[in-house]
Design an enzyme around this catalytic site. Sequence first.
Site, PDB file in Angstrom:
ATOM      1  N   HIS A  37     -11.096  -3.678   5.237  1.00 59.64           N
ATOM      2  CA  HIS A  37      -9.743  -3.185   5.525  1.00 59.64           C
ATOM      3  C   HIS A  37      -9.847  -2.064   6.557  1.00 59.64           C
ATOM      4  CE1 HIS A  37      -5.690  -1.784   5.065  1.00 59.64           C
ATOM      5  NE2 HIS A  37      -5.440  -2.496   3.976  1.00 59.64           N
ATOM      6  N   ARG A  50      -8.899   8.225   6.695  1.00 56.97           N
ATOM      7  CA  ARG A  50      -8.342   9.254   7.588  1.00 56.97           C
ATOM      8  C   ARG A  50      -8.861   9.072   9.015  1.00 56.97           C
ATOM      9  NH1 ARG A  50      -3.902  11.094   6.425  1.00 56.97           N
ATOM     10  NH2 ARG A  50      -3.638  10.348   4.316  1.00 56.97           N
ATOM     11  N   HIS A 110       2.156   0.692  -5.383  1.00 58.20           N
ATOM     12  CA  HIS A 110       1.483  -0.327  -6.202  1.00 58.20           C
ATOM     13  C   HIS A 110       1.478   0.072  -7.672  1.00 58.20           C
ATOM     14  CE1 HIS A 110      -1.133  -1.607  -2.495  1.00 58.20           C
ATOM     15  NE2 HIS A 110       0.146  -1.466  -2.202  1.00 58.20           N
ATOM     16  N   HIS A 139       3.925  -5.650  -1.472  1.00 54.03           N
ATOM     17  CA  HIS A 139       4.649  -5.459  -0.212  1.00 54.03           C
ATOM     18  C   HIS A 139       5.743  -6.504  -0.007  1.00 54.03           C
ATOM     19  CE1 HIS A 139       0.935  -3.236   1.682  1.00 54.03           C
ATOM     20  NE2 HIS A 139       1.401  -2.650   0.592  1.00 54.03           N
ATOM     21  N   GLU A 153      -1.480  -7.929   7.681  1.00 58.85           N
ATOM     22  CA  GLU A 153      -0.999  -7.781   6.307  1.00 58.85           C
ATOM     23  C   GLU A 153       0.530  -7.774   6.288  1.00 58.85           C
ATOM     24  OE1 GLU A 153      -2.854  -4.686   4.017  1.00 58.85           O
ATOM     25  OE2 GLU A 153      -1.445  -4.905   2.351  1.00 58.85           O
ATOM     26  N   ASP A 157       0.402  -9.417   0.659  1.00 57.90           N
ATOM     27  CA  ASP A 157       0.326  -8.385  -0.375  1.00 57.90           C
ATOM     28  C   ASP A 157       1.535  -8.579  -1.290  1.00 57.90           C
ATOM     29  OD1 ASP A 157       0.871  -5.840  -1.718  1.00 57.90           O
ATOM     30  OD2 ASP A 157      -0.706  -4.992  -0.457  1.00 57.90           O
ATOM     31  N   ASP A 191       6.704   0.342  -1.245  1.00 60.51           N
ATOM     32  CA  ASP A 191       5.240   0.267  -1.215  1.00 60.51           C
ATOM     33  C   ASP A 191       4.562   1.254  -2.165  1.00 60.51           C
ATOM     34  OD1 ASP A 191       2.597  -0.227  -0.711  1.00 60.51           O
ATOM     35  OD2 ASP A 191       2.635   0.433   1.380  1.00 60.51           O
ATOM     36  N   TYR A 198      -5.869   2.666   6.994  1.00 61.32           N
ATOM     37  CA  TYR A 198      -4.418   2.427   6.994  1.00 61.32           C
ATOM     38  C   TYR A 198      -3.654   3.433   7.846  1.00 61.32           C
ATOM     39  CZ  TYR A 198      -4.826   5.768   3.169  1.00 61.32           C
ATOM     40  OH  TYR A 198      -5.149   6.865   2.419  1.00 61.32           O
ATOM     41  N   GLU A 254      -5.561  -4.072  -5.562  1.00 60.29           N
ATOM     42  CA  GLU A 254      -5.427  -2.710  -5.001  1.00 60.29           C
ATOM     43  C   GLU A 254      -4.513  -1.928  -5.925  1.00 60.29           C
ATOM     44  OE1 GLU A 254      -3.466  -3.982  -1.282  1.00 60.29           O
ATOM     45  OE2 GLU A 254      -5.256  -3.281  -0.244  1.00 60.29           O
ATOM     46  N   HIS A 258      -2.974  -3.210   9.016  1.00 57.00           N
ATOM     47  CA  HIS A 258      -1.523  -3.051   8.969  1.00 57.00           C
ATOM     48  C   HIS A 258      -1.012  -3.099  10.410  1.00 57.00           C
ATOM     49  CE1 HIS A 258      -1.789  -0.625   4.931  1.00 57.00           C
ATOM     50  NE2 HIS A 258      -2.329  -1.820   4.851  1.00 57.00           N
ATOM     51  N   HIS A 291      -3.496  -9.797  -1.476  1.00 53.88           N
ATOM     52  CA  HIS A 291      -3.622  -8.500  -2.154  1.00 53.88           C
ATOM     53  C   HIS A 291      -2.755  -8.603  -3.388  1.00 53.88           C
ATOM     54  CE1 HIS A 291      -4.773  -5.854   1.566  1.00 53.88           C
ATOM     55  NE2 HIS A 291      -5.815  -6.450   1.022  1.00 53.88           N
TER      56      HIS A 291
HETATM   57 ZN    ZN Z   1       0.578  -1.083  -0.150  1.00 57.70          ZN
HETATM   58 FE    FE Z   2      -2.346  -4.294   0.579  1.00 60.56          FE
HETATM   59 FE    FE Z   3      -3.290  -2.673   3.214  1.00 61.24          FE
END
Ligand code: ZN
Ligand code: FE
Ligand code: FE
Length: 274
Positions: A67, A37, A226, A179, A142, A176, A224, A70, A256, A107, A211
Amino acid sequence: MLNIGCHLSVSKGFLAMGKQALELGGNTFQFFTRNPRGGKAKDIDKADADALLELMAENNFAKILAHAPYTLNPCSKDERTREFAFQTMADDLRRMEYLPNNLYNFHPGSHVGQGVDKGIELICELLNKVLFEDMTTTVLLETMAGKGSEVGSRFEELRAILDRVGLNRKMGVCLDTCHVFDGGYDIKDNLESVLDEFDRVIGLDRLRAIHINDSKNALGSRKDRHEKIGEGNIGLEAFGRIVTHPALCSLPFYLETPNELDGYAREIALLKSF
Ligand code: ZN
Ligand code: FE
Ligand code: FE
């Protein structure tokens, strides 16, 4: 030997993550540099970072992957949001030098109606400010699913970013699997042609991390979401081909998937069994 690990919580520190990765049967891991966040990161504990580096050297670790949160949007319409992304990444990259020669993934962001070209311009503006000559970290773009106005769901968009960054020798790509599949690249039935296209557009030498996630949705869905390995629309056989492919098998793989630690341990064992 497969280089594999999963996403871990940074809350107990660096060495704790290294030990946890080993307990799960892996030799690498991914972590968020700070609360996703946003917010302030904990001060780096140098002794803890050094202890992790020692554990990694003793146990043949592959590079670890930090990472970025996000929620950062390097190509927001709002200048303060972009400034926040810049400050956060600048701080993260300074801190990554306590763990030299590893990877940092982010990202590319969402252009929120400004158009892909404007999005790419803003992302490059940020990268050209934030990368520095003597950094040892490799910064990864990514591949994205193309949800909403996400930039980076086409290989051409990632190529365009790399082309406009002065220090792009400090950069690479993290693919990914969920993705790219959601973005319309058929790694389930046409892995070879997707990798050919990646090579032609970006260059396989830029591919530094995977990923590894199954997808809850169909090819090209741009969703998106997972899924656990083998339980989604990509499927176990395709993952067997991915982890054993000569162009991919020596890269670090990071799970992930929606799992607790025991689920990650099972997936690590499963993928190593190929
Ligand atoms: Zn994702
Ligand atoms: Fe990812
Ligand atoms: Fe990511």
